[in-house]
Write a protein that holds these residues in place. Structure first.
Motif, PDB file in Angstrom:
ATOM      1  N   UNK A 107       0.892  -1.319   0.015  1.00 61.42           N
ATOM      2  CA  UNK A 107      -0.084   0.112  -0.031  1.00 61.42           C
ATOM      3  C   UNK A 107       0.938   1.378   0.015  1.00 61.42           C
ATOM      4  N   UNK A 108       0.394   2.484   0.068  1.00 59.17           N
ATOM      5  CA  UNK A 108       0.543   3.731  -0.094  1.00 59.17           C
ATOM      6  C   UNK A 108       0.717   4.571   0.914  1.00 59.17           C
ATOM      7  N   UNK A 109       0.355   4.254   2.105  1.00 63.43           N
ATOM      8  CA  UNK A 109      -0.186   5.013   3.318  1.00 63.43           C
ATOM      9  C   UNK A 109       1.142   5.988   3.702  1.00 63.43           C
ATOM     10  N   UNK A 117      -9.546   5.935  -0.479  1.00 65.76           N
ATOM     11  CA  UNK A 117      -9.828   5.011   0.621  1.00 65.76           C
ATOM     12  C   UNK A 117      -8.816   4.749   1.218  1.00 65.76           C
ATOM     13  N   UNK A 118      -8.562   5.281   2.368  1.00 69.73           N
ATOM     14  CA  UNK A 118      -7.209   5.064   3.202  1.00 69.73           C
ATOM     15  C   UNK A 118      -7.810   4.761   4.858  1.00 69.73           C
ATOM     16  N   UNK A 119      -7.071   3.824   5.257  1.00 69.92           N
ATOM     17  CA  UNK A 119      -7.537   3.462   6.609  1.00 69.92           C
ATOM     18  C   UNK A 119      -6.545   4.297   7.655  1.00 69.92           C
ATOM     19  N   UNK A 120      -7.305   4.802   8.669  1.00 70.05           N
ATOM     20  CA  UNK A 120      -6.544   5.403   9.924  1.00 70.05           C
ATOM     21  C   UNK A 120      -6.824   4.455  10.919  1.00 70.05           C
ATOM     22  N   UNK A 121      -5.820   4.062  11.575  1.00 67.34           N
ATOM     23  CA  UNK A 121      -5.803   3.011  12.507  1.00 67.34           C
ATOM     24  C   UNK A 121      -5.907   3.902  13.967  1.00 67.34           C
ATOM     25  N   UNK A 122      -6.936   3.412  14.790  1.00 65.39           N
ATOM     26  CA  UNK A 122      -7.221   4.248  15.765  1.00 65.39           C
ATOM     27  C   UNK A 122      -5.845   4.057  17.058  1.00 65.39           C
ATOM     28  N   UNK A 123      -5.459   2.967  17.134  1.00 66.28           N
ATOM     29  CA  UNK A 123      -4.540   2.885  18.446  1.00 66.28           C
ATOM     30  C   UNK A 123      -3.081   2.771  18.056  1.00 66.28           C
ATOM     31  N   UNK A 124      -2.584   4.109  17.824  1.00 70.43           N
ATOM     32  CA  UNK A 124      -0.975   3.997  17.496  1.00 70.43           C
ATOM     33  C   UNK A 124      -0.342   4.951  18.549  1.00 70.43           C
ATOM     34  N   UNK A 125       0.726   4.892  18.680  1.00 70.04           N
ATOM     35  CA  UNK A 125       1.448   5.508  19.668  1.00 70.04           C
ATOM     36  C   UNK A 125       1.749   7.179  19.318  1.00 70.04           C
ATOM     37  N   UNK A 128       4.048   3.878  15.500  1.00 73.70           N
ATOM     38  CA  UNK A 128       3.774   2.427  15.742  1.00 73.70           C
ATOM     39  C   UNK A 128       2.394   2.123  16.251  1.00 73.70           C
ATOM     40  N   UNK A 129       1.992   1.189  15.799  1.00 69.88           N
ATOM     41  CA  UNK A 129       0.681   0.535  16.087  1.00 69.88           C
ATOM     42  C   UNK A 129       0.797  -0.361  17.002  1.00 69.88           C
ATOM     43  N   UNK A 130      -0.282  -0.072  18.115  1.00 65.81           N
ATOM     44  CA  UNK A 130      -0.395  -0.901  18.991  1.00 65.81           C
ATOM     45  C   UNK A 130      -1.841  -1.797  18.800  1.00 65.81           C
ATOM     46  N   UNK A 131      -1.621  -2.968  19.009  1.00 70.01           N
ATOM     47  CA  UNK A 131      -2.696  -4.015  18.279  1.00 70.01           C
ATOM     48  C   UNK A 131      -4.180  -3.279  18.668  1.00 70.01           C
ATOM     49  N   UNK A 132      -4.945  -3.585  18.092  1.00 69.23           N
ATOM     50  CA  UNK A 132      -6.527  -3.255  18.214  1.00 69.23           C
ATOM     51  C   UNK A 132      -7.074  -4.177  19.073  1.00 69.23           C
ATOM     52  N   UNK A 133      -6.456  -5.154  19.599  1.00 71.54           N
ATOM     53  CA  UNK A 133      -6.916  -6.004  20.683  1.00 71.54           C
ATOM     54  C   UNK A 133      -6.933  -5.380  21.836  1.00 71.54           C
ATOM     55  N   UNK A 134      -6.329  -4.342  21.971  1.00 70.77           N
ATOM     56  CA  UNK A 134      -6.216  -3.692  23.290  1.00 70.77           C
ATOM     57  C   UNK A 134      -7.466  -2.941  23.466  1.00 70.77           C
ATOM     58  N   UNK A 135      -8.078  -2.793  22.503  1.00 69.81           N
ATOM     59  CA  UNK A 135      -9.586  -2.298  22.887  1.00 69.81           C
ATOM     60  C   UNK A 135     -10.558  -3.128  23.488  1.00 69.81           C
ATOM     61  N   UNK A 147      -3.018   7.078  23.095  1.00 65.85           N
ATOM     62  CA  UNK A 147      -3.216   6.624  21.823  1.00 65.85           C
ATOM     63  C   UNK A 147      -3.439   7.825  20.663  1.00 65.85           C
ATOM     64  N   UNK A 148      -3.308   7.445  19.412  1.00 69.03           N
ATOM     65  CA  UNK A 148      -3.804   8.556  18.545  1.00 69.03           C
ATOM     66  C   UNK A 148      -4.018   7.659  17.157  1.00 69.03           C
ATOM     67  N   UNK A 149      -4.731   8.156  16.398  1.00 74.05           N
ATOM     68  CA  UNK A 149      -4.942   7.515  15.096  1.00 74.05           C
ATOM     69  C   UNK A 149      -3.660   7.750  14.188  1.00 74.05           C
ATOM     70  N   UNK A 150      -3.570   6.849  13.305  1.00 73.07           N
ATOM     71  CA  UNK A 150      -2.504   7.097  12.277  1.00 73.07           C
ATOM     72  C   UNK A 150      -2.793   6.263  11.030  1.00 73.07           C
ATOM     73  N   UNK A 151      -2.273   6.981   9.823  1.00 73.33           N
ATOM     74  CA  UNK A 151      -2.609   6.163   8.650  1.00 73.33           C
ATOM     75  C   UNK A 151      -1.855   4.601   8.700  1.00 73.33           C
ATOM     76  N   UNK A 152      -2.741   3.806   8.060  1.00 71.58           N
ATOM     77  CA  UNK A 152      -2.189   2.321   8.410  1.00 71.58           C
ATOM     78  C   UNK A 152      -2.357   1.473   7.212  1.00 71.58           C
TER      79      UNK A 152
END
Lengths: 639, 254
Positions: free
Chosen positions: A229-231, A263-271, A282-289, A397-402
């Protein structure tokens, strides 16, 4: 522009893939040996395709810019991989996985492709397990599953927090087995810089050897792009530093349509970023939610440490706004909600650029030991990066392009609009619509590589029997090689004053501000005037030192950033033209009174496939209408 | 904070190399080590000097691209941490940091801090896989694997292939890397069919490129994934048995 023919097989949804597999032409083993396929990229899609085609007996050339195929960015995927095994008797089925994926994608993907994805998900788990991928197991020795990203069934297979690593190593090892048997030739530290097309067919690529600088031609009967991808167009993203758009962008410039680039995805749980020199997020796994509670102080400027802020002064905004799903709402919704509170001045941390993800309640309820079992490797990673202990203070946490759902347009066979050119994995647009569900990227990459492309590519190759590949001294190669050489020398000769990274960072800021989590016609127009201005500066004021005949990492990046500039413009055009909010694409003008996305199924239930015209700001579009015969279009509600 | 770097600079395998000293001032303690090198490189380019080449990619400690000797230690002072996850707060303000490439005969130098680790690919292609063609797998739950076995196999499979074990070894041996893959696959029931041939072939290729293990244990200490040298003992035991097993009729061997 040629018409878009999706080539979706006739018949009921459940039978389409089965009947298509029967109708495609086969190539007999003696002929397979004479057919050459180029595969670019060695992530999940590329490695699995190369291994599978090698096993079938084709002559495969596989290219990676890394020093070994095992470095591809699929390796960093943490959470898991979905499959409709229904091992847990909780009501899962191929149909349900299909439905969840279509709905999660906000009804912007093709029914037939997604159904096939759900079908072959079963085979992927079998294949990976047989390869020795060490998925998590229960005490009885059978495979464990977890629920993920708000799914109501437990269908996610996982290997601690390193599922992508283990699946990639499985595919890499299968690939190396073929390298040993010489069905696959491996080219490491070699980057594809252009595609060669002759008489409307893809016949080869032009590459640069990153160590010696040598520019070379390679020909084949078909070319497969598995280049991810091209994030990184946003500069700061969760992608690896080298992930880029060059392969698909060059293919686009040679005539391949690019679909839904916005159509790009921003991942909610990043540092959150810690300073201006931040190089990636750095992404922190979504499973944390699953166990963490997300909150911010109710009052702007509340500088008390989190543990001193009493319940009454906290806003658990997701639980408040979405009582049914709470902290488990879909990624795009969680991301936008975080942006909203941070923009309102409620952000936390030294730069006020995050929200809390708090495990205090879960620790009290479940005990520290359970939390350790579930999340210790993630907590450790967080601690290593931030020097804060999430067992004692809430994570920030804060969202980041993913991830990018957009990509090269492909038909049901995964062929682009250029005959003989295929795109698989994240590089194509096909399965995730406007939003990808958690644990579905690994599924799609491996589905394409192991179980879809090996069937569909045979149908094309069967038409080329007794035709040797176009020789590399064919006139079609010359001009492409010259262009690549000119481009490389051009960066070195610019002799300006700014580094590549400076331009990349500036481009990223424009894209994040105007084409990120929230978009508006006004903002996109501004981006479309700022990007060309910056691009002009890039062309005249870039400084790349050294030569083209050696390992020159800044030179590599210059080419990639050059292509990001043009892609960025297309993304903004696509976002401007799509006058609705759906999935990861949120247009401020199209929202409900309480700020939720307002989709327009009458005007925009289509794929926008863009064609290069020679002017990056004025591409031409062709729409592929999406037909929904098996699901009813509903509004996603997490309330 | 301010640091002084002594960085190994070398144009290529044929050119002589030397340490060069760089003063890197006004950096943040929150930066990662590689971000500090990014800043150095930006400043070097602005001064018209060639930037330092170093391998890196994911910057999350999982791709295995990065890795340099920092003050003589592979991946630097923090245990269980790859170079990209090391932060400047681990160094006192004003410190001098020596940065070198992996030093091992099995890893020829490419440029500056970049080395060629393709010998690892040769070891894997010798047998670091389970031979199962796409499409031929039985249902995943047909093969139960005891949880403890699966967990131990995972501990070995966590290897990121960075090469720190080789760089840290006084003999430049690749035993931990090879043993990790052999351990991962030999422990699992799926891997048993090729257990003896795999072990003999992979060890053979390993010995062609790398030195011999003499149980120093430096590899385990340097490993960013903290893989245990117990796997080397398991590899050695399997190698011995493989020597016997492969020379009898394999089918009759228990």
């Amino acid at each position: 522009m040629t018409g878009l023919e999706a080539k979706i097989p006739e018949g009921p949804l459940e039978n389409k893939w089965e009947s298509h597999k029967f109708s495609v032409r086969l190539v007999n083993p003696a002929n397979k040996r004479k057919l050459r396929v180029i595969i670019v990229g060695t992530g999940l899609a590329g490695a699995s395709a190369a291994a599978s085609l090698g096993e079938l007996g084709y002559q495969v050339d596989v290219f990676t810019f890394h020093d070994t195929p095992r470095r591809a960015h699929s390796i960093a995927a943490q959470g898991g991989i979905n499959a409709a095994k229904n091992y847990h008797n909780d009501g899962d089925s191929v149909r349900r996985l299909f439905y969840d994926t279509i709905k999660g994608g906000d009804y912007r993907s093709r029914e037939a492709n997604v159904y096939r994805l759900a079908e072959v998900s079963l085979n992927i788990i079998d294949q990976a397990t047989a390869q020795g991928v060490p998925f998590a197991r229960e005490y009885g020795g059978l495979l464990d599953n977890r629920s993920f990203g708000g799914a109501q069934v437990a269908r996610t297979f996982y290997a601690r927090g390193q599922t992508g690593q283990q699946l990639l190593l499985g595919a890499y090892q299968a690939l190396m087995r073929q390298v040993k048997t010489r069905t696959v030739r491996l080219h490491t530290r070699v980057e594809m810089l252009d595609l060669v097309v002759k008489d409307g067919r893809a016949i080869g690529i032009v590459t640069r050897d990153l160590v010696k600088g040598e520019i070379a031609r390679h020909s084949a009967h078909a070319v497969v792009l598995a280049t991810g991808g091209y994030a990184n167009v946003f500069f700061l993203s969760t992608n690896a530093k080298a992930s880029n758009t060059t392969a698909i962008w060059r293919a686009h410039r040679r005539g391949a349509a690019l679909a839904n680039p916005c159509f790009t995805q921003i991942h909610p749980t990043c540092i959150p970023a810690s300073d201006e020199f931040q190089s990636k997020l750095t992404l922190m796994s979504e499973s944390l939610r699953n166990d963490g509670r997300i909150w911010v102080p109710k009052n702007p400027g509340d500088d008390r440490p989190p543990e001193q802020i009493p319940e009454i002064d906290r806003d658990y905004y997701l639980e408040r706004r979405y009582p049914a799903f709470g902290n488990l709402v879909a990624r795009d919704i969680a991301s936008r909600a975080a942006k909203r509170v941070v923009d309102a001045g409620l952000g936390v941390g030294p730069l006020k650029n995050g929200v809390y993800l708090d495990f205090a309640d879960a620790t009290t309820r479940l005990g520290r030991r359970t939390i350790e079992e579930r999340y210790d490797n993630l907590f450790e990673m967080y601690n290593r990066i931030t020097d804060e202990d999430p067992y004692l203070v809430p994570m920030r946490i804060y969202p980041a392009p993913h991830y990018t759902m957009g990509g090269l347009w492909v038909d049901y066979n995964l062929m682009t609009t250029i005959p003989g050119l295929y795109a698989i994995g994240e590089a194509n647009f096909s399965d995730h619509g406007a939003n990808r569900l958690g644990a579905s990227a690994l599924m799609q990459g491996l589905a394409d590589g192991y179980f879809v492309l090996p069937y569909t590519i045979g149908d094309y190759l069967a038409g080329l029997l007794n035709e040797p590949p176009v020789p590399t001294d064919d006139p079609a190669f010359g001009p492409v090689e010259d262009e690549v050489g000119d481009r490389v020398r051009g960066y070195l000769a610019t002799g300006g004053s700014r580094t590549v990274d400076w331009f990349h960072r500036e481009l990223g800021k424009i894209m994040l501000d105007h084409c990120g989590m929230s978009r508006s016609a006004q903002g996109l127009e501004k981006a479309l005037s700022d990007i060309p201005a910056l691009y002009e500066e890039f062309k005249t004021d870039l400084r790349v030192l050294g030569t083209g005949e050696e390992l020159n990492q800044a030179l590599e990046r210059a080419g990639r950033v050059d292509d990001f500039f043009e892609l960025a413009m297309l993304m903004c055009v696509d976002a401007r033209e799509r006058e609705e909010s759906c999935g990861g694409h949120f247009r401020e003008e199209y929202q409900t009174e309480d700020g939720e996305a307002l989709r327009d199924d009458v005007g925009f239930a289509h794929v926008s496939a863009w064609e290069w015209t020679g002017d990056a700001a004025r591409p031409e579009v062709q729409n592929e209408d999406l037909v929904f015969e098996n699901v009813a279009l509903t509004t996603r509600s997490y309330k | 904070m301010n640091v002084t770097l002594q960085v190994w600079r070398q144009k290529g395998p044929g050119s002589p190399g030397a340490f060069k000293t760089y003063q890197v001032d006004a950096i943040s303690a929150e930066m990662s080590f590689l971000e500090m090198l990014d800043v150095l490189n930006e400043r070097l380019v602005n001064q018209g000097e060639d930037p330092v080449a170093f391998d890196h990619d994911c910057r999350e400690g999982i791709c295995g691209s990065c890795g340099v000797m920092i003050n003589g230690r592979a991946h630097g002072p923090q245990p269980g941490t790859a170079t990209c996850q090391l932060h400047m707060r681990r160094f006192p303000d004003g410190s001098t940091i020596v940065v070198e490439p992996w030093r091992a005969a099995g890893f020829p130098l490419v440029k500056d801090l970049v080395v060629d680790r393709s010998a690892f690919d040769r070891i894997i292609e010798a047998g670091g896989y389970i031979s199962v063609d796409t499409g031929s797998a039985p249902d995943a739950n047909l093969i139960p694997v005891p949880k403890t076995v699966a967990d131990t196999a995972f501990d070995a499979a966590a290897c990121i292939g960075c090469g720190a074990c080789v760089a840290a070894c006084p003999n430049g041996a690749a035993s931990l890397f090879t043993a990790a893959k052999i351990g991962h696959l030999n422990l699992l029931p799926q891997g048993h069919a090729e257990r003896w041939s795999r072990t003999e072939r992979m060890v053979g290729v390993m010995e062609h490129y790398f030195g011999s293990c003499t149980n120093h244990g430096e590899c385990e200490k340097a490993c960013p994934k903290e893989i245990s040298i117990d796997f080397i003992a398991m590899m050695n035991a399997d190698f011995l048995r493989a020597k016997l097993a492969n020379r009898r009729l394999a089918a009759q061997y228990r």
